[in-house]
Design a protein around this motif. Sequence first.
Motif, mmCIF file in Angstrom:
data_model
loop_
_atom_site.group_PDB
_atom_site.id
_atom_site.type_symbol
_atom_site.label_atom_id
_atom_site.label_comp_id
_atom_site.label_asym_id
_atom_site.label_seq_id
_atom_site.Cartn_x
_atom_site.Cartn_y
_atom_site.Cartn_z
ATOM 1 N N GLU A 1 0.828 -1.204 0.000
ATOM 2 C CA GLU A 1 0.000 0.000 0.000
ATOM 3 C C GLU A 1 0.872 1.268 0.000
ATOM 4 O OE1 GLU A 1 -3.199 1.425 3.227
ATOM 5 O OE2 GLU A 1 -3.162 -0.738 2.872
ATOM 6 N N ARG B 1 -8.940 1.888 11.264
ATOM 7 C CA ARG B 1 -9.078 1.706 9.813
ATOM 8 C C ARG B 1 -10.193 2.580 9.268
ATOM 9 N NH1 ARG B 1 -9.030 -3.904 10.147
ATOM 10 N NH2 ARG B 1 -6.924 -4.695 10.323
ATOM 11 N N THR B 2 -11.306 2.629 10.010
ATOM 12 C CA THR B 2 -12.432 3.442 9.535
ATOM 13 C C THR B 2 -12.017 4.900 9.409
ATOM 14 O OG1 THR B 2 -13.885 1.959 10.733
ATOM 15 C CG2 THR B 2 -14.840 4.021 9.984
ATOM 16 N N ARG C 1 -21.613 3.910 6.190
ATOM 17 C CA ARG C 1 -21.085 3.216 5.026
ATOM 18 C C ARG C 1 -21.891 1.972 4.729
ATOM 19 N NH1 ARG C 1 -16.163 3.213 2.253
ATOM 20 N NH2 ARG C 1 -15.563 1.098 1.727
ATOM 21 N N ALA D 1 -9.001 6.073 9.090
ATOM 22 C CA ALA D 1 -8.016 6.213 8.010
ATOM 23 C C ALA D 1 -8.726 6.279 6.657
ATOM 24 C CB ALA D 1 -7.031 5.051 8.049
ATOM 25 N N ARG D 2 -9.763 5.447 6.504
ATOM 26 C CA ARG D 2 -10.484 5.379 5.227
ATOM 27 C C ARG D 2 -11.222 6.690 4.956
ATOM 28 N NH1 ARG D 2 -12.940 0.549 6.236
ATOM 29 N NH2 ARG D 2 -14.878 1.579 6.819
ATOM 30 N N HIS D 3 -11.698 7.333 6.021
ATOM 31 C CA HIS D 3 -12.508 8.538 5.840
ATOM 32 C C HIS D 3 -11.722 9.824 6.066
ATOM 33 C CE1 HIS D 3 -15.683 5.507 6.469
ATOM 34 N NE2 HIS D 3 -16.350 6.274 5.633
ATOM 35 N N ARG D 4 -10.422 9.706 6.014
ATOM 36 C CA ARG D 4 -9.602 10.846 6.401
ATOM 37 C C ARG D 4 -9.938 12.117 5.612
ATOM 38 N NH1 ARG D 4 -5.547 10.853 9.859
ATOM 39 N NH2 ARG D 4 -5.548 8.587 9.971
ATOM 40 N N GLY E 1 -18.507 4.575 10.071
ATOM 41 C CA GLY E 1 -18.603 3.190 9.617
ATOM 42 C C GLY E 1 -20.048 2.800 9.382
#
Lengths: 279, 514, 471
Positions: free
Chosen positions: B157, C49-50, C470, C52-55, C467
């Motif tokens: 990544e 992770r959530t 989503r 990070a994904r929605h940063r 989350g």
Amino acid sequence: MKLYSAGDQIGDGAYRRIASYDHASTYIGPSDRLLFAVTPTQGAGPLNLVMDEPDRLPDKLSFRRPCLYLENSPTPLRPDQLFRSSLPLLSVFTPTFQHSVAFLKQWLLANAPEESLAFLLADTVASPSRSAAQRFFRKRAMEAHSALREGDLEAAAQSLRGCGPGLTPAGDDFICGMLFTLRLTAPCDLEQSSRIFRVARGKSPVVNAFLEMARDGYAFERFHLLLHALQGSDTAEIEHIAKQLSVVGATSGVDLCVAFVLTWEAELKRVGASTMDAC
Amino acid sequence: MKRGGLILKGAYFDSVTLMGIGRELSATPGVLDASVVMGTDTNRSILKAAGLMIPAFDGADDMDLLIAVKAKSATLLDQTLARAEAALKKKPAPAASSASRPVATSIETAAQTLPGANLALISVAGTYAAEEARKALETGLHVMLFSDNVSIESEVELKRLAKRKELLLMGPDAGTAIINGVPLAFANVVARGPVGIVAASGTGAQEVSSLVSNHGAGISQLIGVGGRDVKRQVGGIMFLEALKALIADPQTKVIVLVSKPPDPVVLAKIQHAASRTKKPIVCLFLGAPTREGEPHTLEEAAALAAALAQGRSLDSAWAALEQQRADLAPMIDAGAAALPAGGRYVRGLFSGGTFCAEAQVILAPLLGKVYSNAPTGEGMALKDSGKSQGHCFIDFGEDEFTRGRPHPMIDFTLRNERIHREAADPQTALILLDVVLGYGAHADPASELAPAIRDAARKVPVLCSVTGTDRDPQNWAATIDRLRRVGALVAPSNAAACWLAGEILHRRGKKRSR
Amino acid sequence: MPLNALFESDLRVVNVGVPSFAEALRQAGAEAVQVDWKPPLPVSEESRRTIARHRARIERANAQALERILSAAPRWVGMGRALDTIPGMHEDLLLHAGPPITWDRMCGPLQGAIIGALLYERRATSVAAARKLAASGKIRFAPCHEHGTTGPMAGVVSPSMPVFIVRNETHGNRAFATMNEGLGKVLRYGAYGPDVIERLRWMERELYPVLRAAIEHLGGIDLKHIMAQALHMGDELHNRNRAGTSLLYRALAPAIVRTCTDTDAAARVLEFINGNDHFFLNLSMPAGKATLDPARGIAGSSVCVVMARNGTDFGVQLAGTGASWFTGPAAVPDALFFPGYTRKDANPDIGDSAITETYGLGGFAIAAAPAIVQFVGGTAADAVGYTQRMYEICAGESRSYQVPSLDFRGTPTGIDAVKVVEKNILPFIDTGVAHRKPGVGQIGAGVLNAPPEPFQRAYEGLAGVLGGKRR
């Protein structure tokens, strides 16, 4: 940065700062050797680096003759910037010297601060102190004084080691004064100096550094000047340098002078006044 | 009446301050007695006699400052002590230079405080390393990711992100790089010059760069991309980016590629990229079959690269390597003479993973079966890393040895212990060691190893090589000299040491057969 | 910078981790800066992770929240009785500082203030009766923050109390706070003696009508302007309000003289304000509330709109997590205690006054207030350091509130809970310290870091919202 002088006993190696004061910084180097960065008002010494603004030095420096390295950039030292600290061989049992020492003694009695060991110079008993701690310090000092008068310098050192106020306790300053004096009065008897050093040595690197320098006869500039003045009969000069000495440390300079006077007197008694050089 | 005190550990104050505070305390109304002294034995006994001792002073030392106070009331005592402490803690004005540079607590703010920042060196624990690397890339910094224990998914990544942003991501577990002549993490102080190196092997890169430098040539850039980069999952992303950058770099005239054998797909991509330049490329895929004229050790790769850089013929480089072997003959004699009667096996104890691999590659054909805790090529897996069997090569950089300890290039405890053990093993014929110098490595590895080598060399020949240069902080020549004086046989490279080991054992075989 | 451009530049390295690497780099002639790195506060891997994904989305939302905060223009526009003014206030409701709490979990000072308020409201005639009533369930308790209000320390607001009305001229919303009673034995520190009650009655009887007439005469006072000036005059508007109070006094005095026919009353009011350096606090707090409330309800934003303590719990609300409170135990501040008191006497942190930090003042602006750094136990340079550290966890900087010693840089504004967690830097709050026992009053002043738990929970909460959407 202006560098005035570097003591000849500063060891080569890398140093780091362990303490910093208004006008001085203390550094420690290989095998616990010390280096003192000081302003010209403190004067040159065997381990002193005399400079403007010593408190602005970096926390780490290294010294490799003939260069001082600050942040890896070398500052070369000229030969005339090297301060030679070794005490000379002098005739200290002369009438002139005796007169001068007597003058110094009177000056100290009259001018030394109350907390100093100058009370030992007086023939009368010191005025009693309100503080019990102060009374016990004085008692110790008087024990040392009588041992010194008996000619037992080791016993005197035993009483005084680590005794009294100050970063270098007053007793240790006194022992340094004894060692410097012995260097002049008995330049060949290194055994005695070593024994006194072993008795006096403690756990403080600062005190140990001063004691070691004193044992080996490496003195700071003002002590050299004092000896020079004492060899002459110009009392104004003696007074001038005594004043300069009395601003070293809190009472360190004075205590050292007191020790010098008393040890000189004890040594004179030992060798016998008859040996006094006639000149 | 109340008694109390304070102890300031290891405190340095100038005597004038101390005296002033002592005076001030004594003069305070309601204070019956006060003393400010260093905690020497004498001073403590005086405080005791004066009734100023408190139990806290018992363990005090010559460098501890004691403040003892006797006051009329507890409140007064507390106030007086608080004032004394406050007076002593009054800090001097900070030096002008360090006045107001804010301490950066994140990569983003650090990049703001250092204008023109262009690279982040990340060595935090693996769990957090990927996130920090991501932030660095987002901030526009190239990254050297020293940390290990980063998952291969995170690696892929991050490398994709880096490629998209035209940034370099070295690592994870990248120990070595030299960018623009500046060594990063574990690296040697080498001369600058025309040889550019891309490496998926940390110690291999150190060996090649040091040898090139010692040959009199120099390094333009050394880019370590981490051992996993050439695996199929990562696909050589950064290896290829670094190769392309060196091809485009006008300072780089010769390129060296150092790695374990890459995945075939990755290898094909590397070959394709390499075919698009006229710059000579020396490839060392350690353990892969080689053709005539191709290097098969780190030493050979370095010799060929140096020759190319200096405009000498490759033949001259090969001839010099031949000559070096001939010059080592006395060491074979010395080693053979020192062989113990019953010993049969080579025991290699390495701090560098690539050296362990190279030893297997070189010695497996000469000795037959070889074992390792990090088997490569024909090497076989060792049952128990703690117990040698047969010809055996141990990589002390593997996880089982580094958990909870510094890297073996810094902490010699385990390796020294093993040297003693192998020397005492009657099956051991000789011991093979690597010694790595440079930034990041131990400040004085020779002194660390000396007692163990001295002990071992009395029983078996100890062969070692030293990776480094004379400009390294530890000094290459001085380290070799030191090791020789404690009885080690020091070869000019790891490959030469391995070859010598083979020759020495071979000589014994001959001796026997006679 | 592409790789080949790096080869042409001087190497300038940001070092994160092993400090000796930075040393070695400097020795080798490269510039290197060491990051004072700490591992993040622990949160669940899934939430991490959530987030990070929605940063990108969080950052957009935070920019929007920040803009609403920065554009706010709080103005003191009037006064009113709590019952008639505060939305949702009713006869049986008492508001208190911090997140929701039941009578049995309330700390001493908060219980004391509740008792005092019931005596003041004449709902009970004795302390014992007040206690019984408070515990009976007949009296409802709610956080000030849930009613557009902020209260310092115990922060108790009862129906008859007069309140300041502050309106955000940009967004039209309003916020409220009672008038500051002064120092010593006061209701907000849990005191409920007859003198305390009598002072409250005087404030209702005389102070309130005089101030109401004056502010109506003036047509309002621009608080943003006063606060910006006060920062230049050594206030940080939480623990030091001397300059703010003085500026307010200058604005108010002529209006009071003009509108109050009873000169004795006018003098008493002016003397009361003059005698209380913290008078302005009860305006800087609702100013903060009025400033922050418009940022509520911005989906995805991790900006804090509330930090508040009730003496037991420390609570946080985020712009992007609706009405949820995220709480953790309140800590005891590091303080300079008044003579005769020690840490043992101190109550855990209490009050809504951390609203000042939440909009970039107080501990976040402490570099502007060298006079109070003695509470920090350090030098002026330390105070600058505290403020500089807070920039690390904020969404941006104020355009109006500036710190002179930082070259008039805007104060760090808009605490980002995600940054708090990821950088493991906790908001820095300076505050007064209440005695554990009700009625003793203030026993010191000091500083503390917010506890980590509310921010960890807020992070998880935001991840849950993001989350969930989503799915």
